[in-house]
Structures are given as structure tokens and as C-alpha cells.
Design a protein around this motif. Structure first.
Motif, short mmCIF file in Angstrom:
data_model
loop_
_atom_site.label_atom_id
_atom_site.label_comp_id
_atom_site.label_asym_id
_atom_site.label_seq_id
_atom_site.Cartn_x
_atom_site.Cartn_y
_atom_site.Cartn_z
N ALA A 37 0.83 -1.20 0.00
CA ALA A 37 0.00 0.00 0.00
C ALA A 37 0.86 1.25 0.00
O ALA A 37 0.59 2.21 -0.73
N VAL A 38 1.92 1.21 0.80
CA VAL A 38 2.80 2.38 0.88
C VAL A 38 3.44 2.65 -0.47
O VAL A 38 3.48 3.78 -0.95
N VAL A 87 0.91 4.08 -2.78
CA VAL A 87 0.36 5.37 -2.42
C VAL A 87 1.38 6.49 -2.49
O VAL A 87 1.10 7.59 -2.96
N VAL A 95 -1.70 14.76 -1.02
CA VAL A 95 -1.93 14.37 0.37
C VAL A 95 -0.86 14.99 1.26
O VAL A 95 -1.15 15.49 2.35
N ASN A 113 -1.75 18.57 1.78
CA ASN A 113 -2.88 18.69 2.70
C ASN A 113 -2.45 18.41 4.14
O ASN A 113 -2.92 19.04 5.08
N MET A 114 -1.53 17.42 4.28
CA MET A 114 -1.07 17.06 5.62
C MET A 114 -0.28 18.23 6.22
O MET A 114 -0.43 18.54 7.39
N MET A 166 -7.35 15.19 4.29
CA MET A 166 -6.12 14.74 3.64
C MET A 166 -6.35 14.45 2.16
O MET A 166 -5.50 14.73 1.32
N LEU A 223 3.54 6.26 8.86
CA LEU A 223 4.19 5.79 7.64
C LEU A 223 3.50 4.59 7.00
O LEU A 223 3.52 4.42 5.79
N LEU A 224 2.92 3.74 7.85
CA LEU A 224 2.33 2.51 7.31
C LEU A 224 0.80 2.55 7.28
O LEU A 224 0.19 2.29 6.25
N VAL A 234 -1.41 5.11 7.86
CA VAL A 234 -2.11 6.21 7.19
C VAL A 234 -2.20 5.97 5.67
O VAL A 234 -3.29 6.07 5.09
N PRO A 235 -1.08 5.64 5.00
CA PRO A 235 -1.20 5.36 3.55
C PRO A 235 -2.18 4.21 3.27
O PRO A 235 -2.97 4.28 2.33
N PHE A 236 -2.13 3.19 4.12
CA PHE A 236 -3.06 2.07 3.93
C PHE A 236 -4.50 2.55 4.07
O PHE A 236 -5.38 2.18 3.29
N LEU A 267 -5.57 5.58 3.60
CA LEU A 267 -5.91 6.44 2.46
C LEU A 267 -6.32 5.61 1.26
O LEU A 267 -7.28 5.90 0.56
N LEU A 268 -5.53 4.55 1.04
CA LEU A 268 -5.82 3.68 -0.08
C LEU A 268 -7.19 3.02 0.09
O LEU A 268 -7.99 2.97 -0.84
#
Lengths: 261, 458
Positions: A3-4, A7, A89, A92-93, B67, B407-408, B410-412, B414-415
Motif C-alpha cells: 500500500a505504501v 500510495v 496528500v 494537505n497534511m 487529507m 508511515l504505514l 495512514v497510507p493504507f 488512504l488507499l
């Protein structure tokens, strides 16, 4: 982790901007030149790299990446640069973090006046100061405050037998001569054109203080009417006089009332 | 209670106590953290409507909305939205009229119709007005072959007072009622939202119920009608009313979903989370609105034009932004009374409508993932955070766990959020962090009391 990886790139990359013509004084005098040539008329889309040519007398405004760019003969031909539009993002953050830290307080403290005033319906009615009820101390004059373009034709009082005399005031208000109306509970009909607004009115004798002294009050009352759903409400306001110095709205209303005295 | 009850409890207590004492002292906080975290997860699952859970959910979703707004993670509209705005400059130029003049609305509509947008939404209350003749004149001519390309949607509001024997207000009459009823290209929709107790608009109402002559009447919201007109729909709203619906005596209850022509399903009932608006279009973004693909090119998702510039235009671009787009005619000047608080800032009602349409087009309704998945993800996070508190000082563990989440997780999130899935991980993690810090602080306090400051510092 997948995911990272998916994203992260788009956390920092916005999409490429295009321009849109949002104002054009004369599309015959402005042209967009790119792969083809077309008039720069309202709603035309301009791709990055295309040029906008404006002949003397012409002027167009291009909305581009959040900015409005005016193109006139002075800066024609104008070539649209390549820029990104939209937010990220990460951006925005950062905005959020700055707002939490108070860095954007200055923006929030921009002067903004909010009128505690309500719109009425159609031609009758308008400004109100809440909370007040319909008890009004007797005055020689009552001011009806209403839409500037409206004209109050008559004020009729049930059980009184005659219309109350009216004197047109400045735009937006009508002065009602109340001297003949004794104290009592009334239903007052304020009419403009085909519409009449019934307002119940408790028209009270002046209040006496403890020592029997009659309070000295200006001979003026103001009435503002608003519509509430299918009903009509009176919102106003002998108290307005006493609070005029202390609230912005009361002060603003009296700015309008004073010339009628 | 039978005699065996207390003895069974006592036996269980002794068994747990025995196991507990066997556990190394440094791992006991780990187990407590785990139990606390999972208890909170289960409690949230069992009490989705509690005010604390909703507040927490609102905060989390507000943050995520902020966000993703105006980024590729926000809902993407099917077509560009164009707003013709009666802004302050227009309002002043028109002499600050009490009501937005119907003749000017009519002229704007007439100009726009030539460019054949897919839909024109007129965001003014046209009830209780007697000056609508110019508008009626334009609309009465809007039928036939070419007219079918543009659907016009007008706002229907409700009276404040309830009719006798009804829990639902009536819809207000308008001089356009007969005209709209007789023309397939003209529609009424409800622009009604219910703000939360803090005054912020977060949720939509997809269908509004009103009472007409003791009969329940359903009106789709603007966003629902917009997608229904774009995509087509499998059944009427009335067909989804719950069987026990009691006419005007109760708010309308729905069972089931409508299916759009595109295959998308919209749940009219469901929990409040599903009716959350994800605001893709913030007010006045500094770098413009994000681009969307439209007819082979990228155009801004939203373009706002001043109504005075539209009226002043001699000609519109053919094949420009407008053709096939959704157009909203609304007002943003302060006197309109149509400015509202949202999680991404104050915005005019017309922009709330644009956001609602974009959200319903571009996103499946916000869903919670299956409970098993929530349990699994939260279990992993709680295990990780608890382990950090075992091997590190509370300060370091808080820092590291927060960084890992940023790091881990939040992106997850968001996705997942961009797919309409809301994973509420914050509360259990926060509880574990706070419990650990509190436990360490308590331990240090007792140590200081037992040994004194000097004893602790030795």
C-alpha cells in the motif's frame, strides 16, 4: 508495504493543469492557437503549451491552476505554462499540521462580518433581532422595516375601526402613526399589494419604575417581520433602542432609523 | 444462582491467576495492553451508534477527508462540474436584490442550454414566488429532441410547520409545479441536509419524505437524482419502502438498494457511515481543482464562473468544457444565507451539492470492512504497539509507534478510503498508548513514594 509503495508517489504529485476561459469580453477578438485555431470564447479549454492571442479591444480571463490570468493585447500572445493543478496528500497534511500549530491563524482572523439578520419572504419583512417577543411599549410612532423596494399600503388593526396613518420613510421603512391606538392586545395586518401579514401585538402602556416614575423612552418603536414557514412572526423590538450602542446589528438598524425621527 | 456458579467462577479465577503469576513480569503489561485494545475494538463494534464512537469516527473521517480532498484519492466525478455563481460581484452589480431575479436565472439557463450540458441544477428556492414567468417561458420551450440532452433539476424545499396528523412536513408549492410535472426533462429534487450537533454538514439524506394530502411523497436528493438521470435505475424509490411504513406518521424507512444502469448499488437505508459525504472539492484551493479525464483530455473537476461573466458572454465555446457537463447555478454571496460548515471549510450550498454528486458518482458509499478484518488489523497494530512499550521507554515507544502509524497505517487507510472503506484504527491504538504511558507513570510514582527521589536517582 504494498500500500505504501502504491500510495507514496501520488502523495506528492498532483495532476497537470489545463486552462479554462472564464471571462471573455469579445470572443471575436481572441483566439487560441495550438494544433488548431479556435475562438477563445467562454468555457473553452486550453492545453499547456497552447497560446492565447488577443487583438486590440479584446480581453479574456483564463482560470489556470487556481489563478486567474488576464490576457490583453499588452501580454498577447500568452503561452500557457506547464503546471500541476490539484492538491497532494502531503500538501494537505502540511496544511493541517500548520493549522494545528497555529501558523494559519492570520488567515482565520480575516475580518468577516456576519449579520445576525434573516431574510423574510417576498416584499414584506426582514431584519430581526432575536430573542424578542411581541410586547411593545406604546410609542407615538412605530417603524416598519422591510425590503427596500417594498411599499406598505396599509396597516389595519382588528377592532380598531380605522387604518393607521402611514408616512413613507426612507427606502426600506415605513412610519406608522400610533398615537390613536390605545393599549391592548391586537391583531395588526400589515398589507403590501395583495399580501397582508397578520401580527399579534401586545401594545402596552409605559412601564413604571418602583417609585412610580414613568420611564422616559424615546417615542419610537421598531417592528420587523419575518416569515416562519407558513406562519408569520414578529421579531422586534422596543428593546432595540436600549441595546443600540451595544450590538452591531442594533447599531446598524438604527443607522437606518435615525433619519426618520 | 446454583452452588456450582460461585465455585466455577472461583476455579476460573484461580486458573487465570495461576497462569498470570507464571507470566514474566515484563510481559504482563503486554497482555494487559492486548486485552484493553481488543476489548475496545469489540466494544466499538457492538456500539456503533454510541456518541463517543460517532464522535471518534467523525474526527477520523474529517481528518481523512481533509487529507484526500482535491487529490487523486478523493472521489472522482464522471464528468466535470461547472458552477455559475451569483457571487458577491454579481450580487452587487444586480443591485443586491432581495430574491435572485428569475429573469436573470432564465437568461443564464437559456444560454447554457445551447451548449447542451448533461444536467443543469438550479440551486435557488423557487417556492412561494410569483415572479417566475420568465423562467416558465424558457422552460416551456425546453422539450423535444434536442432538449432531451439536458435535464434540469430544481430545488424543492419543505414547510417549517407539520400538517395535522403528520410527522413529515409538506413540500412547498411552486409556480413551476405544473410545468415540471408535464415535462420529462424537468425535475424536482431535495437539497436538504441535516447538520451534526456541531453545525458541520457531514451526511446526506438520499431521499426526503414529505406529506401531501395525508399521503407520503418521496423526493430524491439532488445527488441521487443526478446519478439516477445519468445512469438509469432499476426500480422506483417507493418500491424500496419498508413494508411497515405508516404513511405520514413516520419518517420513511427503506429496505434494500437501488441498482443503477452502471451496476452501482446505492443503499437507501444502512448505517449513518454509508451516508457520509466525502468532500472532494474544497472551497478555493490555491492550486486549482484536480483534473479529470473528460472526452480524451484532462479538464478541471470543477470550474466556477461568475454569473455576470456568463451573462456578459456573447458566445460559448462549442465542444468546450460545458458540453455533457453538470452545471450548477447557485449563489455564494453572504446575503444568500446559503453558506455552510463542512469538514473541509465553509462553502456555499451549491458546492455542497457538487461534492455530494461527485461523492455519489465517484465512490461507493463509505463502508466498514468485515469485522474479522478489523479485528485482525487492530490485533496486529496492538501487538506491535504493546511490544514497543515493553522494549522501549514510554516516550520512545509513543514516538516510534506514532511514526509507524503515520508511515504505514495512514497510507493504507488512504488507499482503503479511496475505495470507500473506512478502517477506524485510531481509538484502540490511542487507548493502548495512553494505558502504557499511564501504567509507566503510575509505576514511577509508586517507586518515588517507596524510595524517594534520591533512591530513584541512585
Amino acid at each position: 508495504m504494498l500500500a505504501v509503495v502504491m500510495v507514496l508517489p501520488s502523495l506528492v504529485a498532483a495532476g497537470q493543469a489545463v486552462g479554462v476561459i472564464v471571462a471573455a469580453n469579445n470572443p471575436d477578438l481572441a483566439t487560441i492557437a495550438g494544433d488548431d485555431e479556435r475562438p477563445a470564447s467562454l468555457f473553452a479549454v486550453i492545453q499547456p503549451g497552447e497560446r492565447v492571442l488577443v487583438a486590440p479591444g479584446g480581453k479574456v480571463t483564463i482560470r489556470y491552476a487556481g489563478e486567474d490570468v488576464e490576457v490583453s493585447p499588452a501580454n498577447s500572445p500568452y503561452r500557457l505554462p506547464v503546471e500541476a493543478s490539484g492538491d497532494t496528500v502531503a500538501g494537505n497534511m502540511l496544511d493541517w499540521a500548520l493549522s494545528v500549530l497555529g501558523a494559519t491563524d492570520a488567515e482565520r482572523e480575516e475580518p468577516l462580518t456576519v449579520a445576525m439578520a434573516s431574510r423574510g419572504f417576498q416584499s414584506l419583512s426582514l431584519y430581526y433581532v432575536s430573542p424578542f417577543d411581541n410586547r411593545l411599549q406604546r410609542r407615538d410612532q412605530m417603524i416598519l422595516i422591510h425590503e427596500r423596494g417594498a411599499k406598505v399600503d396599509s396597516v389595519r388593526v382588528d377592532g380598531f375601526g380605522q387604518d393607521l396613518p402611514l408616512t413613507p420613510g426612507q427606502a426600506g421603512m415605513t412610519v406608522v402613526d400610533m398615537r390613536a391606538l390605545p393599549a391592548g392586545n391586537y391583531l395588526v395586518h400589515v398589507c403590501a399589494g395583495q399580501r397582508c401579514l397578520p401580527v399579534s401585538l401586545n401594545w402596552m402602556d409605559p412601564l413604571q419604575k418602583k417609585g412610580g416614575e414613568v420611564s422616559v423612552l424615546p417615542e419610537l418603536a421598531a417592528l420587523a417581520l419575518i416569515r416562519d414557514g407558513d406562519g408569520l412572526e414578529l421579531e422586534g423590538v422596543q428593546q432595540l433602542w436600549s441595546i443600540r450602542a451595544s450590538t452591531e446589528l442594533a447599531s446598524a438598524l438604527f443607522t437606518r432609523l435615525i433619519p426618520v425621527e | 444462582m446454583t452452588k456450582s456458579g460461585p465455585s466455577a467462577v472461583a476455579a476460573l479465577y484461580h486458573w487465570v491467576h495461576g497462569k498470570w503469576t507464571l507470566l514474566p513480569a515484563r510481559w504482563r503489561p503486554f497482555v494487559v495492553n492486548l486485552l484493553v485494545g481488543m476489548a475496545i475494538v469489540v466494544w466499538i463494534h457492538l456500539n456503533p451508534d454510541s456518541s463517543m464512537v460517532k464522535r471518534q469516527q467523525d474526527r477520523g473521517l474529517d481528518w481523512l477527508s481533509r487529507m484526500v480532498t482535491n487529490t487523486p484519492y478523493a472521489p472522482q466525478p464522471d464528468q466535470p462540474v461547472v458552477m455559475v455563481d451569483v457571487d458577491s460581484a454579481t450580487y452587487a452589480q444586480w443591485g443586491e436584490p432581495w430574491l435572485t431575479p428569475a429573469d436573470r436565472i432564465a437568461r443564464i439557463i437559456a444560454l447554457l442550454l445551447d451548449a447542451e450540458p448533461a444536467q443543469i441544477l438550479v440551486d435557488f428556492d423557487l417556492s412561494r414566488r410569483t415572479d417566475l414567468a420568465p423562467l416558465a417561458d424558457i422552460l416551456s420551450r425546453h422539450q423535444g429532441g434536442k432538449a432531451a440532452k439536458t435535464q434540469l433539476i430544481f430545488m424543492k424545499t419543505q414547510a417549517s410547520l407539520l400538517p395535522a396528523n403528520s410527522r413529515l412536513p409538506a413540500f412547498r408549492d411552486s409556480a413551476l409545479d405544473e410545468l415540471v410535472a408535464s415535462n420529462d426533462n424537468l425535475h424536482w429534487a431535495a437539497p436538504l441536509y441535516r447538520p451534526d450537533p456541531d453545525g458541520v454538514i457531514r451526511h446526506w439524506q438520499l431521499v426526503i419524505g414529505g406529506c401531501e394530502n395525508d399521503r407520503l411523497v418521496l423526493l430524491p436528493s439532488v445527488q441521487l437524482l443526478s446519478v439516477m438521470l445519468s445512469d438509469g435505475v432499476d426500480k422506483s424509490l417507493e418500491a424500496l419502502l419498508a413494508p411497515d411504513q405508516q404513511g405520514c406518521l413516520a419518517m420513511p424507512h427503506f429496505s434494500g438498494r437501488i441498482v443503477l444502469g452502471s451496476g452501482k448499488q446505492i443503499d437507501l437505508a444502512g448505517e449513518q457511515l454509508q451516508h457520509r459525504i466525502v468532500f472532494a472539492l474544497p472551497p478555493n484551493p490555491e492550486s486549482g481543482y484536480f483534473p479529470v479525464d473528460w472526452q480524451g483530455r484532462a479538464v478541471p473537476a470543477l470550474t466556477i464562473l461568475s454569473a455576470r461573466d456568463v451573462l456578459a458572454a456573447k458566445r460559448f465555446s462549442t465542444g468546450g468544457l460545458l458540453t455533457g457537463a453538470i452545471v450548477i447555478i447557485g449563489a455564494s454571496h453572504r446575503d444568500s444565507g446559503d453558506i455552510h460548515l463542512t469538514p473541509v471549510g465553509q462553502m456555499p450550498g451549491s458546492l455542497v451539492l457538487a461534492n455530494s454528486i461527485t461523492a455519489l458518482q465517484g465512490l461507493d458509499q463509505v463502508q466498514r470492512p468485515p469485522f474479522v478484518l478489523i479485528l485482525l488489523v487492530d490485533l496486529l497494530l496492538i501487538l506491535g504497539v504493546s511490544w514497543l512499550f515493553v522494549v522501549m521507554s514510554p516516550f520512545a515507544a509513543t514516538l516510534v509507534s506514532s511514526a509507524v502509524i503515520a508511515l504505514l497505517v495512514v497510507p493504507f487507510s488512504l488507499l482503503a478510503f479511496s475505495q470507500g472503506v473506512w478502517l477506524d484504527f485510531a481509538l484502540p491504538i490511542l487507548a493502548v498508548q495512553m494505558r502504557s504511558v499511564f501504567a509507566k507513570a503510575t509505576f514511577s510514582y509508586h517507586k518515588v513514594r517507596r524510595k524517594g527521589i534520591k533512591g530513584v536517582l541512585k
